[in-house]
Design an enzyme around this catalytic site. Structure first.
Site, PDB file in Angstrom:
ATOM      1  N   SER A  59       1.703  -7.523  -1.090  1.00 33.99           N
ATOM      2  CA  SER A  59       2.279  -6.372  -1.784  1.00 33.99           C
ATOM      3  C   SER A  59       3.802  -6.388  -1.796  1.00 33.99           C
ATOM      4  O   SER A  59       4.425  -5.876  -2.730  1.00 33.99           O
ATOM      5  CB  SER A  59       1.783  -5.075  -1.143  1.00 33.99           C
ATOM      6  OG  SER A  59       2.033  -5.075   0.252  1.00 33.99           O
ATOM      7  N   HIS A  93       6.338   0.668   1.979  1.00 30.76           N
ATOM      8  CA  HIS A  93       6.755  -0.434   1.113  1.00 30.76           C
ATOM      9  C   HIS A  93       8.157  -0.117   0.592  1.00 30.76           C
ATOM     10  O   HIS A  93       8.573   1.042   0.584  1.00 30.76           O
ATOM     11  CB  HIS A  93       5.791  -0.618  -0.057  1.00 30.76           C
ATOM     12  CG  HIS A  93       4.493  -1.252   0.335  1.00 30.76           C
ATOM     13  ND1 HIS A  93       3.459  -0.526   0.885  1.00 30.76           N
ATOM     14  CD2 HIS A  93       4.064  -2.541   0.267  1.00 30.76           C
ATOM     15  CE1 HIS A  93       2.445  -1.339   1.150  1.00 30.76           C
ATOM     16  NE2 HIS A  93       2.789  -2.560   0.787  1.00 30.76           N
TER      17      HIS A  93
END
Length: 268
Positions: free
Chosen positions: A44, A245
């Site tokens: 990711s 993230h």
């Protein structure tokens, strides 16, 4: 004919003799260099997850550093294969088709899901001190004992699939800025522990990459002061669907790190 006329005609004749020589000596215009064929692999952090909109699969985003560096230094993004949730096993199973003998540049972000790093962060942020300490101990054990061999096998396959490519391995940022105090249930001390775990992860990845002559790009310094609990975070918080993230600023930092550390002369 006067002396001055003869002198003028002699000068013109001499100049005429020099012109062909000068033209012949002029260098030919260099042909434009071919674009650098670039394939992006990974998890990711490589797919740009955290900054929507995403592709239908794999959480690929236009914010991904692979997309941002496309066009820089003659780089032409050919296959954007990075996929959210990828482990070394799933990456080898589904992403390696992107690589071939024509690949000039590869970037890869992998390893975080293999050690269950998200479980550690969740335990420290949402649970108590004991679950945090236990998760950290278990995961650091996996990093030091199991991950090196896993990465070695992964990098060996990348080297075989793209034998002439310059391979760039990107690391992971520290997620916290302990100097700004606790973040939910994660105390500054626990944040330090998780940051040290990220440093350990990066060092193991860097050592494994070096065994294959791959370039490791460390993003740690760029995220200093921009952890999830900082006034200007580059990491998304627990309430965001892309939690823990990078945000857009974070992925721009990744792109800047790669372009600043990759020498164009290394790209065939």
């Amino acid at each position: 004919m006067t002396t001055s006329s003869r002198t003028l005609r002699s000068a013109i004749a001499a100049l005429a003799l020099l012109i062909p020589v000068a033209v012949a000596a002029a260098p030919a215009t260099a042909a434009p260099r071919d674009p650098v064929v670039y394939d992006a692999l990974g998890d990711s952090y490589g797919s740009g997850y955290g900054v929507p909109p995403y592709s239908a699969t794999c959480g690929r985003s236009e914010a991904a550093y692979a997309v941002q560096i496309d066009g820089r230094m003659r780089i032409d993004l050919d296959d954007f294969a990075a996929c959210a949730g990828a482990t070394t096993t799933s990456m080898l199973a589904s992403q390696m088709g992107a690589l071939d003998a024509d690949t000039d540049l590869v970037t890869v972000s992998i390893g975080g899901n293999d050690i269950g790093w998200g479980t550690v962060v969740g335990a420290c942020v949402a649970a108590g001190d004991a679950p945090c300490a236990g998760a950290l101990a278990a995961t650091t054990g996996v990093i030091t004992t199991a991950l090196p061999a896993v990465l070695d096998a992964t990098y060996a396959q990348i080297a075989a699939a793209a034998p002439d490519a310059h391979v760039v391995v990107t690391g992971y940022p520290r997620l916290f800025s302990p100097e700004y105090g606790a973040y939910l249930n994660a105390s500054p001390a626990e944040q330090h522990g998780m940051n040290e775990g990220a440093d350990l992860l990066n060092s193991v990845i860097a050592d494994a990459a070096a065994e294959y002559g791959f370039q490791f790009v460390d993003v740690t310094s760029r995220f200093v002061g921009h952890g999830v609990n900082a006034p200007e975070p580059w990491v998304l918080g627990l309430s965001d669907p892309g939690r823990f993230h990078p945000n857009l600023d974070g992925y721009e930092a990744y792109a800047a790190a790669v372009t600043s550390q990759v020498n164009p002369r290394d790209l065939r």
